[in-house]
Design a protein around this motif. Structure first.
Motif, PDB file in Angstrom:
ATOM      1  N   ILE A 136       0.821  -1.207   0.000  1.00 36.48           N
ATOM      2  CA  ILE A 136       0.000   0.000   0.000  1.00 36.48           C
ATOM      3  C   ILE A 136       0.862   1.267   0.000  1.00 36.48           C
ATOM      4  O   ILE A 136       0.570   2.231  -0.721  1.00 36.48           O
ATOM      5  N   ALA A 137       1.926   1.279   0.777  1.00 34.11           N
ATOM      6  CA  ALA A 137       2.745   2.486   0.955  1.00 34.11           C
ATOM      7  C   ALA A 137       3.220   3.110  -0.358  1.00 34.11           C
ATOM      8  O   ALA A 137       3.199   4.342  -0.488  1.00 34.11           O
ATOM      9  N   PRO A 138       3.642   2.343  -1.374  1.00 30.38           N
ATOM     10  CA  PRO A 138       4.113   2.984  -2.607  1.00 30.38           C
ATOM     11  C   PRO A 138       3.041   3.763  -3.378  1.00 30.38           C
ATOM     12  O   PRO A 138       3.380   4.519  -4.281  1.00 30.38           O
ATOM     13  N   ALA A 139       1.766   3.617  -3.019  1.00 31.60           N
ATOM     14  CA  ALA A 139       0.710   4.397  -3.658  1.00 31.60           C
ATOM     15  C   ALA A 139       0.713   5.847  -3.155  1.00 31.60           C
ATOM     16  O   ALA A 139      -0.029   6.681  -3.671  1.00 31.60           O
ATOM     17  N   TYR A 140       1.564   6.129  -2.172  1.00 30.13           N
ATOM     18  CA  TYR A 140       1.667   7.445  -1.552  1.00 30.13           C
ATOM     19  C   TYR A 140       3.059   8.009  -1.821  1.00 30.13           C
ATOM     20  O   TYR A 140       4.024   7.261  -1.969  1.00 30.13           O
ATOM     21  N   THR A 141       3.179   9.336  -1.866  1.00 31.02           N
ATOM     22  CA  THR A 141       4.488   9.954  -2.040  1.00 31.02           C
ATOM     23  C   THR A 141       5.366   9.617  -0.832  1.00 31.02           C
ATOM     24  O   THR A 141       4.855   9.304   0.253  1.00 31.02           O
ATOM     25  N   GLU A 142       6.681   9.676  -1.028  1.00 31.91           N
ATOM     26  CA  GLU A 142       7.608   9.349   0.068  1.00 31.91           C
ATOM     27  C   GLU A 142       7.390  10.255   1.276  1.00 31.91           C
ATOM     28  O   GLU A 142       7.618   9.842   2.406  1.00 31.91           O
ATOM     29  N   ASP A 143       6.960  11.490   1.031  1.00 28.63           N
ATOM     30  CA  ASP A 143       6.749  12.447   2.127  1.00 28.63           C
ATOM     31  C   ASP A 143       5.256  12.671   2.409  1.00 28.63           C
ATOM     32  O   ASP A 143       4.859  13.710   2.934  1.00 28.63           O
ATOM     33  N   THR A 144       4.438  11.675   2.084  1.00 24.30           N
ATOM     34  CA  THR A 144       2.992  11.793   2.285  1.00 24.30           C
ATOM     35  C   THR A 144       2.660  12.246   3.706  1.00 24.30           C
ATOM     36  O   THR A 144       3.366  11.907   4.658  1.00 24.30           O
ATOM     37  N   ILE A 145       1.597  13.021   3.814  1.00 26.17           N
ATOM     38  CA  ILE A 145       1.125  13.519   5.107  1.00 26.17           C
ATOM     39  C   ILE A 145      -0.262  12.939   5.342  1.00 26.17           C
ATOM     40  O   ILE A 145      -1.143  13.052   4.478  1.00 26.17           O
ATOM     41  N   TRP A 146      -0.442  12.327   6.498  1.00 23.70           N
ATOM     42  CA  TRP A 146      -1.739  11.733   6.859  1.00 23.70           C
ATOM     43  C   TRP A 146      -2.231  12.291   8.187  1.00 23.70           C
ATOM     44  O   TRP A 146      -1.454  12.532   9.108  1.00 23.70           O
ATOM     45  N   ARG A 147      -3.549  12.457   8.261  1.00 22.89           N
ATOM     46  CA  ARG A 147      -4.239  12.560   9.545  1.00 22.89           C
ATOM     47  C   ARG A 147      -5.292  11.479   9.491  1.00 22.89           C
ATOM     48  O   ARG A 147      -6.162  11.468   8.626  1.00 22.89           O
ATOM     49  N   ASN A 148      -5.197  10.537  10.403  1.00 19.93           N
ATOM     50  CA  ASN A 148      -6.157   9.445  10.498  1.00 19.93           C
ATOM     51  C   ASN A 148      -6.730   9.506  11.913  1.00 19.93           C
ATOM     52  O   ASN A 148      -6.038   9.137  12.862  1.00 19.93           O
ATOM     53  N   ARG A 149      -7.952  10.031  12.017  1.00 25.16           N
ATOM     54  CA  ARG A 149      -8.560  10.292  13.319  1.00 25.16           C
ATOM     55  C   ARG A 149      -7.617  11.186  14.115  1.00 25.16           C
ATOM     56  O   ARG A 149      -7.400  12.327  13.744  1.00 25.16           O
ATOM     57  N   ASP A 150      -7.014  10.638  15.180  1.00 22.49           N
ATOM     58  CA  ASP A 150      -6.136  11.458  16.024  1.00 22.49           C
ATOM     59  C   ASP A 150      -4.657  11.135  15.815  1.00 22.49           C
ATOM     60  O   ASP A 150      -3.812  11.542  16.597  1.00 22.49           O
ATOM     61  N   SER A 151      -4.347  10.431  14.743  1.00 26.34           N
ATOM     62  CA  SER A 151      -2.958  10.094  14.430  1.00 26.34           C
ATOM     63  C   SER A 151      -2.463  10.952  13.275  1.00 26.34           C
ATOM     64  O   SER A 151      -3.166  11.125  12.278  1.00 26.34           O
ATOM     65  N   PHE A 152      -1.239  11.454  13.405  1.00 27.35           N
ATOM     66  CA  PHE A 152      -0.608  12.270  12.379  1.00 27.35           C
ATOM     67  C   PHE A 152       0.653  11.551  11.911  1.00 27.35           C
ATOM     68  O   PHE A 152       1.496  11.187  12.733  1.00 27.35           O
TER      69      PHE A 152
END
Length: 155
Positions: free
Chosen positions: A31-47
């Protein structure tokens, strides 16, 4: 069909379904390669930032969420952004294997190469009273999950 920005209704919908299929593999390293190397996520309360954080997060997620089945639907899109409505069901390994369903929305921003640069997720879990409340029973493919009727009360 090219799944890079700028998106059309057809390519945005295809991008959503491709993400659904990828996440239903429950393979963080795939899954990870579908995102840029420096991808930024907020998943609920996780950053999170970057592939390493994504892999750790997804590994931990699926240690808890057993028998995970996800459905995503296109909500809206612009040239390089997609909004998604999703539902997934799982058994909570940290709560007596109770069946739960998460309802939520995501917004995604894409890099020019089609990989996701930013992902924000908001979701709410509810405990299902019994197996009869499950939607994704005997669904082993994305086509079967997509065929499940989800009423207006849940959209």
């Amino acid at each position: 069909m090219s799944l890079v920005p700028p998106f059309t209704a057809e390519t945005a919908r295809a991008k959503v379904k491709k993400a659904q299929a990828l996440w239903n593999t429950q393979k963080p390293e795939a899954i990870a390669p579908a995102y840029t190397e420096d991808t930024i996520w907020r998943n609920r309360d996780s950053f999170l930032t970057g592939h390493e954080d994504v892999i750790k997060f997804l590994t931990k997620k699926w240690e808890k969420e057993k028998n995970y089945q996800l459905r995503k639907e296109l909500f809206a899109f612009t040239d390089n952004k997609i909004a998604v409505q999703f539902w997934y069901e799982y058994q909570d390994a940290y709560d007596g294997m109770k069946w739960k369903r998460c309802y939520g929305l995501e917004d995604w921003t894409f890099a020019a190469d089609g990989r996701m640069a930013k992902r924000q997720m908001s979701g709410n879990d509810l405990v299902l009273k019994d197996e009869s409340e499950r939607w994704f029973t005997n669904t082993t493919s994305d086509d079967e999950r997509d065929a499940v009727t989800i009423t207006d009360a849940h959209w």
